[in-house]
Structures are given as C-alpha cells and as structure tokens.
Design an enzyme around this catalytic site. Structure first.
Site, PDB file in Angstrom:
ATOM      1  N   ASP A 107       2.105  -1.433  -0.028  1.00 11.00           N
ATOM      2  CA  ASP A 107       2.920  -1.304  -0.546  1.00 11.00           C
ATOM      3  C   ASP A 107       2.262  -1.347  -2.274  1.00 11.00           C
ATOM      4  O   ASP A 107       1.153  -2.643  -2.328  1.00 11.00           O
ATOM      5  CB  ASP A 107       3.747  -2.236  -1.239  1.00 11.00           C
ATOM      6  N   GLU A 108       3.221  -1.578  -3.847  1.00 10.82           N
ATOM      7  CA  GLU A 108       2.423  -1.831  -4.337  1.00 10.82           C
ATOM      8  C   GLU A 108       2.112  -2.889  -5.097  1.00 10.82           C
ATOM      9  O   GLU A 108       1.103  -3.209  -5.670  1.00 10.82           O
ATOM     10  CB  GLU A 108       3.223  -0.685  -5.494  1.00 10.82           C
TER      11      GLU A 108
END
Length: 238
Positions: A107-108
């Site tokens: 995930d970012e």
C-alpha cells in the site's frame, strides 16, 4: 560455449535505448567494455562476466534483473499512479525500460522490503498463492497488543468476504504496541484487516522479510540494490 553478442545489441537489450541510439553512443566513444573504450558497434563480446560503462556509469551485464527496494511511504507500486509518485521513479531508467515489475504490491502508506524483477517465472514463483512464500511485517498498533489478541491472530480471524478464518503463521510482540506478524497470503489490506478484527488499529506497517531474506539494515529508505546469489538462495523454496 559462452554466448556472444555485438555491443550494440548488448547495450540496447540492457535498456539503454534503441539499436540506433546505442550505435550512436558507441560511435561517439561513450561506451567501454571490460575497461577498454569500444567504438565498433559490431564488436562481439562474451556475455559472461561482462562489465561495461555507459557515459561513465558502470554496469554489469545481466540477462535478467533481480533487485530489492526499501519502499518509502507515499509511493505507489504501479507504473500508472493516481495520487503519489511511482516506486519505479526510484530506479535507474534502463531498468524501467526493461519493464521490471514489483512482486506483490505494498500500500502507498506501507514501507519496507519489495522485490522487483523482469523474470516472469521468478515473479510468478514469488507471488503465486500456491507457493505460500512467508512474509514478515512489523506492525505498529494504536493500542497495546494483549496476549489474547496475539492468540486470536494465531488461531485465525474471520475477515469480511473470506469463507474461512485466516491465521498468521507467527506473531511476536516486540513492544507494547509493536508486533511482528508472519503471513503466507497476500490478500487485500490483510494485515490491517486482521488487526482491525482483534479490535486494534494499524498505525504503521513495514515489511521486513520475504522468505528468509531480511531487509538489510544498511539499505536506506528509497534505495535499491541487486539481489546477490546468497539472497536468491534465501528466496528459494525449501
């Protein structure tokens, strides 16, 4: 017998431009091979242990690329990003031209170890659910983690849209709010959802190990390095 190719094709295959662009660089004396300047695009070389420079930058010939990256926060694991820079902007352009792909996205807002390659078979082996490659995450939780919560994670928690409970392979308390969780799957937001299922919340998430390969202490955030032969052994199935 070692395979030979002409230098124009070698440089092009390694991601430094079209055959025409590479020919021009060679004719302009911008390429050295094994320490010697090469101005003949048709000169052939053994690919084994081939070292070359392009405009003064040193490279080794690699038929396939295998590397690890220490992913920073606020980077997306995609060539086509939506809100943040791509992790591929952290790599040299020739590797991006070779169409390297990350193996299992983070995930970012998740940091840590990510593998990148242009070897399709290696990517499949490391990412396929049937191989169950274990991954270890350092999880910082909002609230202290109790023994009961750890036991619940090890026994298995029921996630929405999953048919059966999912259990961690291992879960170890590092401090009151930090645990190391080992998973064999790579389901969507899995760590965050599992922690939420035990009535806690993830405040920070970092992948620190894949298989037996640990994120090196000396690999700074945002930096990458080639996987060594020893690294590859740590990723091989037992």
């Amino acid at each position: 017998m070692a395979k030979k190719l002409n230098i124009e094709r070698i440089i092009s295959n390694q991601g430094f431009g079209t055959r025409k662009q590479c020919r021009i660089m060679i004719l302009n004396e911008e390429i050295t091979v094994n320490g010697t300047m090469c101005d003949d695009p048709d000169a052939t070389f053994d690919l084994e242990n081939l070292h070359y420079t392009v405009k003064g930058e040193p490279w080794d010939y690699r038929e396939k690329s295998y590397l690890m990256l220490h992913k920073p926060s606020n980077y997306e694991c995609s060539h086509k990003t939506q809100h943040h820079p791509t992790i591929y902007s952290l790599l040299p352009h020739p590797l991006v031209v070779r169409d390297v792909q990350c193996i299992g996205r983070l995930d970012e807002d998740t940091t840590g170890l990510i593998l990148i390659s242009d070897d399709g078979q290696f990517i499949h082996r490391m990412s396929s659910p049937k191989h169950k490659v274990p991954k270890v995450y350092e999880v910082t939780c909002k609230h202290p983690v109790s023994d009961e919560q750890i036991a619940h994670v090890l026994k298995g928690v029921q996630l929405i849209d999953e048919n059966a409970p999912i259990a961690a392979l291992a879960c170890t308390r590092i401090s009151d709010n930090v645990i190391h969780m080992t998973l064999a799957e790579g389901k969507y937001h899995q760590v965050k959802r599992m922690v939420a299922a035990i009535s806690n919340r993830v405040e920070g998430l970092k992948r620190i190990q894949i298989g037996e390969l640990k994120l090196p202490d000396d690999l700074a955030v945002g930096k990458w390095c080639w996987l060594t032969a020893d690294d590859m052994k740590k990723l091989s199935p037992k």
